[in-house]
Design a protein around this motif. Structure first.
Motif, mmCIF file in Angstrom:
data_model
loop_
_atom_site.group_PDB
_atom_site.id
_atom_site.type_symbol
_atom_site.label_atom_id
_atom_site.label_comp_id
_atom_site.label_asym_id
_atom_site.label_seq_id
_atom_site.Cartn_x
_atom_site.Cartn_y
_atom_site.Cartn_z
ATOM 1 N N GLY A 3 10.733 -0.025 -9.518
ATOM 2 C CA GLY A 3 11.111 -1.424 -9.644
ATOM 3 C C GLY A 3 9.891 -2.312 -9.685
ATOM 4 O O GLY A 3 8.753 -1.835 -9.693
ATOM 5 N N LYS A 4 10.128 -3.608 -9.690
ATOM 6 C CA LYS A 4 9.067 -4.607 -9.809
ATOM 7 C C LYS A 4 8.877 -5.314 -8.471
ATOM 8 O O LYS A 4 9.845 -5.720 -7.830
ATOM 9 C CB LYS A 4 9.453 -5.624 -10.884
ATOM 10 C CG LYS A 4 8.384 -6.633 -11.198
ATOM 11 C CD LYS A 4 8.838 -7.493 -12.372
ATOM 12 C CE LYS A 4 7.777 -8.506 -12.735
ATOM 13 N NZ LYS A 4 8.195 -9.300 -13.886
ATOM 14 N N VAL A 5 7.611 -5.477 -8.061
ATOM 15 C CA VAL A 5 7.291 -6.149 -6.803
ATOM 16 C C VAL A 5 7.455 -7.662 -6.990
ATOM 17 O O VAL A 5 6.869 -8.260 -7.892
ATOM 18 C CB VAL A 5 5.848 -5.833 -6.355
ATOM 19 C CG1 VAL A 5 5.529 -6.570 -5.055
ATOM 20 C CG2 VAL A 5 5.651 -4.334 -6.188
ATOM 21 N N MET A 6 8.283 -8.252 -6.113
ATOM 22 C CA MET A 6 8.537 -9.691 -6.160
ATOM 23 C C MET A 6 7.548 -10.415 -5.244
ATOM 24 O O MET A 6 6.834 -9.794 -4.466
ATOM 25 C CB MET A 6 9.976 -9.979 -5.728
ATOM 26 C CG MET A 6 11.034 -9.163 -6.491
ATOM 27 S SD MET A 6 10.917 -9.289 -8.279
ATOM 28 C CE MET A 6 11.603 -10.902 -8.515
ATOM 29 N N ASN A 7 7.531 -11.753 -5.305
ATOM 30 C CA ASN A 7 6.585 -12.561 -4.524
ATOM 31 C C ASN A 7 6.665 -12.313 -3.023
ATOM 32 O O ASN A 7 5.658 -12.403 -2.332
ATOM 33 C CB ASN A 7 6.792 -14.053 -4.798
ATOM 34 C CG ASN A 7 6.328 -14.453 -6.180
ATOM 35 O OD1 ASN A 7 5.477 -13.800 -6.775
ATOM 36 N ND2 ASN A 7 6.911 -15.507 -6.717
ATOM 37 N N LEU A 51 6.478 -0.429 -9.231
ATOM 38 C CA LEU A 51 6.206 0.373 -8.046
ATOM 39 C C LEU A 51 7.267 1.450 -7.909
ATOM 40 O O LEU A 51 8.456 1.175 -8.045
ATOM 41 C CB LEU A 51 6.227 -0.518 -6.799
ATOM 42 C CG LEU A 51 6.077 0.172 -5.453
ATOM 43 C CD1 LEU A 51 4.665 0.697 -5.281
ATOM 44 C CD2 LEU A 51 6.429 -0.767 -4.318
ATOM 45 N N ARG A 52 6.819 2.684 -7.672
ATOM 46 C CA ARG A 52 7.765 3.765 -7.389
ATOM 47 C C ARG A 52 8.040 3.772 -5.893
ATOM 48 O O ARG A 52 7.128 3.661 -5.082
ATOM 49 C CB ARG A 52 7.201 5.116 -7.835
ATOM 50 C CG ARG A 52 7.117 5.227 -9.343
ATOM 51 C CD ARG A 52 6.631 6.581 -9.847
ATOM 52 N NE ARG A 52 5.400 6.989 -9.179
ATOM 53 C CZ ARG A 52 5.265 8.120 -8.467
ATOM 54 N NH1 ARG A 52 6.263 8.954 -8.356
ATOM 55 N NH2 ARG A 52 4.117 8.412 -7.897
ATOM 56 N N LYS A 88 0.850 -1.192 0.000
ATOM 57 C CA LYS A 88 0.000 0.000 0.000
ATOM 58 C C LYS A 88 0.886 1.242 0.000
ATOM 59 O O LYS A 88 1.991 1.231 0.545
ATOM 60 C CB LYS A 88 -0.890 0.040 1.248
ATOM 61 C CG LYS A 88 -1.738 -1.198 1.450
ATOM 62 C CD LYS A 88 -2.935 -1.172 0.571
ATOM 63 C CE LYS A 88 -3.882 -2.311 0.929
ATOM 64 N NZ LYS A 88 -4.532 -2.866 -0.208
ATOM 65 N N SER A 89 0.385 2.310 -0.568
ATOM 66 C CA SER A 89 1.118 3.576 -0.573
ATOM 67 C C SER A 89 1.489 3.956 0.854
ATOM 68 O O SER A 89 0.662 3.879 1.756
ATOM 69 C CB SER A 89 0.249 4.667 -1.199
ATOM 70 O OG SER A 89 0.946 5.883 -1.225
ATOM 71 N N ALA A 121 0.536 -1.499 -5.002
ATOM 72 C CA ALA A 121 0.984 -2.427 -6.049
ATOM 73 C C ALA A 121 0.861 -3.860 -5.565
ATOM 74 O O ALA A 121 0.874 -4.128 -4.365
ATOM 75 C CB ALA A 121 2.428 -2.134 -6.446
ATOM 76 N N SER A 122 0.754 -4.764 -6.514
ATOM 77 C CA SER A 122 0.729 -6.187 -6.212
ATOM 78 C C SER A 122 1.903 -6.858 -6.926
ATOM 79 O O SER A 122 2.639 -6.217 -7.681
ATOM 80 C CB SER A 122 -0.609 -6.802 -6.621
ATOM 81 O OG SER A 122 -0.850 -6.586 -7.980
ATOM 82 N N VAL A 123 2.073 -8.147 -6.679
ATOM 83 C CA VAL A 123 3.190 -8.904 -7.241
ATOM 84 C C VAL A 123 3.220 -8.757 -8.762
ATOM 85 O O VAL A 123 2.195 -8.861 -9.424
ATOM 86 C CB VAL A 123 3.077 -10.394 -6.850
ATOM 87 C CG1 VAL A 123 4.139 -11.223 -7.570
ATOM 88 C CG2 VAL A 123 3.215 -10.548 -5.347
#
Length: 70
Positions: free
Chosen positions: A57-61, A43-44, A11-12, A37-39
């Motif tokens: 970047g990218k949200v990992m599991n 996401l900033r 969550k923000s 953001a979710s997996v």
């Protein structure tokens, strides 16, 4: 109908762990999410510290945000 907001892992405003990788160099740090953001989503993140640099970047599991730099 599935509620997409319920699937957001981050969550923000949440504190997140980040992995910044550039070639063979890897730096782990923390920051604050600037959006929900979710997996698998981008996401900033505003880095903690004096610079308060904003990276994406990218949200990992596991909820870590992976940021690959060229």
């Amino acid at each position: 109908k599935e509620n997409l907001a319920e699937n957001n892992l981050i969550k923000s405003g949440d504190k997140v762990n980040t992995i910044v990788q550039s070639g063979a160099i890897t730096i782990r740090s923390t920051g604050s999410a600037l959006q929900d953001a979710s997996v698998g989503q981008n996401l900033r993140v505003k880095r903690d510290g004096k610079t308060a640099q904003v990276l994406q970047g990218k949200v990992m599991n596991d909820g870590t945000v992976f940021i690959g730099l060229k």
